[in-house]
Design an enzyme around this catalytic site. Structure first.
Site, PDB file in Angstrom:
ATOM      1  N   HIS A 193      55.102  -4.830  18.188  1.00 24.26           N
ATOM      2  CA  HIS A 193      54.179  -4.935  19.304  1.00 24.26           C
ATOM      3  C   HIS A 193      52.721  -4.952  18.878  1.00 24.26           C
ATOM      4  CE1 HIS A 193      53.610  -5.332  23.481  1.00 24.26           C
ATOM      5  NE2 HIS A 193      54.503  -4.462  23.903  1.00 24.26           N
ATOM      6  N   ARG A 194      52.461  -4.620  17.621  1.00 27.05           N
ATOM      7  CA  ARG A 194      51.081  -4.726  17.125  1.00 27.05           C
ATOM      8  C   ARG A 194      50.685  -6.175  16.904  1.00 27.05           C
ATOM      9  NH1 ARG A 194      51.817  -1.187  11.810  1.00 27.05           N
ATOM     10  NH2 ARG A 194      53.650  -2.562  11.795  1.00 27.05           N
TER      11      ARG A 194
END
Length: 373
Positions: A366-367
């Site tokens: 998700h980064r």
């Protein structure tokens, strides 16, 4: 003159090997680049060649021993020449483990004047089997090296039960591969913020495409390859999916090197198809088949396990109808999981039809990837 062959780096993340089988013995004559042993790394079992030619004077361990990076694996020389690891140890400290003293408990420094720990692979293995912390052992060997006797002496005074498990049980030490898989899963779970999306895919057209291609070329083509051919263009369109995080930077790969999850004898192995975007569907199919065979026969080369930029796993091949894989933390941001196609009633143009429906899941870091993609 004796030539000492130290364990080279056989992969990006390799720190040690476990000797699975020696192909040679002391006294044998070998040529340059002959395979000397089969070794288990953190990713697979690989063949290890030696760049030197001559008569084998010394083997750096027995089957089952662990040898670390830069330690002595083999010594070759002239027939009748003598070589002893006791003579080598003081002159070549790289042949033994040297851990900075700061890594040892402050109350129990080891080595001379609290210096680094020095121990051969055989001694380290013995210490692990006896549950002895080498940082607590007083060395008596040459150059401050810990000997087997030192470990036994430390073990004779170390009482107590090494296990907190009270239920009767059997115990088996994990292989190098299993330890690596466990460490990667922990790293993945604790360091990578996972997110996932899934959808149900009507596989009718993909199945028809595969059938038509087989009829056209008259050769077998795997379903994996057809799915890959649909997946790869998306990686070009969305470069964040072929990327990773390195510190505070996003790294966008210029190659599409597709990792393919394959079940091996002791765990899941992910060999890599390099420049997968340059291959035809038939070439992708052939490469998947070749790498899968190499995994099963434990004949993968180190370079076939490195350089992955993205990955895919056909969990449907194991009969799984829903589910996904965790992200490999070593340099990728996305994992596509393809589940088994199940005959499912669906509405098509107002009519109920039975279609082969497969659950697809993308697990991502998700980064790197979020809802904007």
């Amino acid at each position: 003159m004796a030539q000492v062959f130290r364990l080279p780096r056989l992969g990006d993340s390799m720190a040690e090997i476990t000797i699975q089988e020696w192909r040679i013995a002391v006294g044998d004559t070998i040529a340059a680049d002959d395979v000397i042993c089969d070794a288990e790394t953190t990713k697979a079992v690989v063949e290890v060649p030696c760049p030197y030619a001559g008569t084998v004077l010394y083997l750096g361990g027995e089957v089952g021993d662990i040898v670390e990076l830069n330690e002595v694996l083999l010594v070759v020389g002239e027939a009748g020449e003598a070589w002893s690891p006791d003579e080598e140890a003081p002159a070549a400290p790289a042949a033994v483990e040297e851990t900075p003293a700061a890594a040892a408990p402050a109350a129990a420094p080891t080595g001379s004047a609290g210096g680094p720990i020095k121990a051969t692979p055989k001694v380290r293995k013995l210490a692990r089997e006896l549950g002895i912390d080498l940082s607590t052992v007083t060395p008596t060997g040459p150059g401050g090296t810990i000997s087997e006797g030192d470990v036994h002496n430390a073990g004779s005074g170390a009482g107590g039960d090494a296990s907190s498990i009270s239920v009767p049980h059997d115990r088996k030490r994990m292989s190098t591969l299993r330890k690596s898989i466990g460490a990667n899963l922990v790293k993945s779970a604790t360091e990578v913020p996972h997110a996932a999306v899934f959808w149900d895919m009507d596989m009718t057209h993909i199945i028809a495409e595969r059938k038509a291609l087989i009829e056209e070329i008259g050769e077998k083509v795997s379903m994996d390859a057809v799915v890959m051919s649909r997946y790869i263009p998306l990686l070009r369109e969305f470069p964040e999916m072929n990327a990773t995080v390195d510190g505070d930077d996003l790294v966008f790969y210029k190659e599409i090197n597709l990792g393919v999850a394959v079940g091996g004898g002791d765990g899941l192995i992910v060999p890599v198809i390099r420049n997968a975007d340059r291959l035809t569907i038939k070439e992708l199919s052939d490469e998947v088949a070749r790498l899968s065979t190499a995994v099963r026969e434990m004949k993968l080369k180190p370079e076939e396990l490195d350089g992955m930029t993205c990955a895919i796993s056909n969990v449907g091949g194991m009969g799984i109808a829903a589910g996904g894989m965790s992200i490999n933390p070593l340099g990728i941001a996305i994992m596509l999981s393809v589940c088994r196609a199940v005959a499912t009633p669906v509405v098509v143009d107002g009519e109920i039809e039975i279609r082969p429906i497969s659950r697809f899941q993308i697990t991502f870091d998700h980064r790197v990837v979020d809802g904007s993609h």
